[in-house]
Scaffold this active site. Sequence first.
Site, mmCIF file in Angstrom:
data_model
loop_
_atom_site.group_PDB
_atom_site.id
_atom_site.type_symbol
_atom_site.label_atom_id
_atom_site.label_comp_id
_atom_site.label_asym_id
_atom_site.label_seq_id
_atom_site.Cartn_x
_atom_site.Cartn_y
_atom_site.Cartn_z
ATOM 1 N N LYS A 1 0.810 -1.219 0.000
ATOM 2 C CA LYS A 1 0.000 0.000 0.000
ATOM 3 C C LYS A 1 0.844 1.270 0.000
ATOM 4 O O LYS A 1 0.327 2.346 -0.279
ATOM 5 C CB LYS A 1 -0.966 -0.014 1.191
ATOM 6 C CG LYS A 1 -2.040 -1.057 1.048
ATOM 7 C CD LYS A 1 -2.970 -0.754 -0.105
ATOM 8 C CE LYS A 1 -3.997 -1.849 -0.303
ATOM 9 N NZ LYS A 1 -4.928 -1.561 -1.401
HETATM 10 C C1 LIG Z 1 -3.008 -7.304 3.847
HETATM 11 C C2 LIG Z 1 -3.661 -7.023 2.546
HETATM 12 N N1 LIG Z 1 -3.719 -7.989 1.635
HETATM 13 C C3 LIG Z 1 -4.309 -7.787 0.438
HETATM 14 C C4 LIG Z 1 -4.892 -6.590 0.110
HETATM 15 C C5 LIG Z 1 -5.536 -6.438 -1.232
HETATM 16 O O1 LIG Z 1 -4.841 -5.530 -2.078
HETATM 17 P P1 LIG Z 1 -5.631 -4.613 -3.084
HETATM 18 O O2 LIG Z 1 -6.430 -3.642 -2.273
HETATM 19 O O3 LIG Z 1 -4.612 -3.929 -3.928
HETATM 20 O O4 LIG Z 1 -6.532 -5.490 -3.886
HETATM 21 C C6 LIG Z 1 -4.864 -5.560 1.043
HETATM 22 C C7 LIG Z 1 -5.507 -4.293 0.790
HETATM 23 O O5 LIG Z 1 -5.808 -3.533 1.665
HETATM 24 C C8 LIG Z 1 -4.218 -5.775 2.289
HETATM 25 O O6 LIG Z 1 -4.157 -4.815 3.223
#
Ligand SMILES: Cc1ncc(COP(=O)(O)O)c(C=O)c1O
Length: 362
Positions: free
Chosen positions: A43
């Site tokens: 992120k």
């Molecule tokens: C720990 C974790 N895994 C996976 C994701 C999924 O990523 P994306 O939001 O880019 O789909 C997030 C998103 O907040 C996350 O915090």
Amino acid sequence: MRYENVLATIGNTPLIHLSRIAKDIPAQVYGKVEAYNPGQSAKDRTALYMVEQAERDGLIQPGDTIVEATSGNTGYSLAMICSMKGYRCLLTVSSKASQEKLALLKAMGAEVVICPADAEPEDPRSYYSQAKRLSEEIPNAYYLAQNFNLNNTMAHYSSTGPEIWKQTEGKITHYVCCAGTGGTLSGTARYLKEQNPDIKIIGVDAYGSVLRKYWETGEFDKSEIYSYKVEGLGKTIIPGNVAFDLIDDFVKVTDRSSAHRARQLAREEGLLVGYSSGSAMQAVFHLQEELKPTDVVVALFPDHGTRYLGKVYNDDWMKQQGFLEHNGEPINDISYQRYRKIYRAYRMKYKRYLRQTLRSIS
Ligand SMILES: Cc1ncc(COP(=O)(O)O)c(C=O)c1O
């Protein structure tokens, strides 16, 4: 290496060969370990790109308030970016987020509003509704809205995708990625498919989320929604950042198998990664029957395991969830894909049986 400031260290995370956990998988399997970002998650890329694009578009300037609805990781990244760039950071967070995550947000100077995890998105108490309301009520506030802000996807199109392409020397054949907002999956997938349309994109979803069913049928099925434990994975809305047309297969994984795979990554690969990294790893296991030795599989591990010390890496929590029966061995859940295979096999067997019976009585 010398850097101008912490933000300059975002991206360029390592691709690590998973030689132990994946030893029985007939392919070369790698983890793209996003915990190496300064905010310890993918992120960092998303938050930095969205903030800097809003600056370029003249939508924000230092002193303004940035508001976001976040499960924690985007919040941490934003808090870091806001403190470096001089913004106030206001976050609405699901009550599902771990205590460790909340403590981290506060440590980085963010203001946090906790919202009930079970409130539906349209409910005024939900973390989406509250973020929108706060951004309208507070003067000079800007709601980043990572679910629908396409700069989320662009962040990964411009960094994660090119990095993986370069790190695998263009040899990647399968990209396995968790879907939440969809940004990490869609941006990386779009870049990779542009380089080689044959690369298979495998999305990972949670039981309790609506994404896979929507991908398969185009239907938003509310009956798919129920509470689950993996943070960041899956959604109860359809985010604008999920490019469903780029996904070749979508695998559902359980809380239990994700937890065991995360623990296995720590024990066997020395990688203390987050809960959803276990989900991505479990999805690789679902794929294994389709793989061959020349395949190069990249699974993206979104964040660091320290954020889950009170959960996945805590035996008491694991016991409370009922995840430590069967001597703590990973229990393979059945993906829809496999379920379909088993169902087809039974159907064929039944048809054969029916044919034989009819023949014998005719
Ligand atoms: C720990 C974790 N895994 C996976 C994701 C999924 O990523 P994306 O939001 O880019 O789909 C997030 C998103 O907040 C996350 O915090």
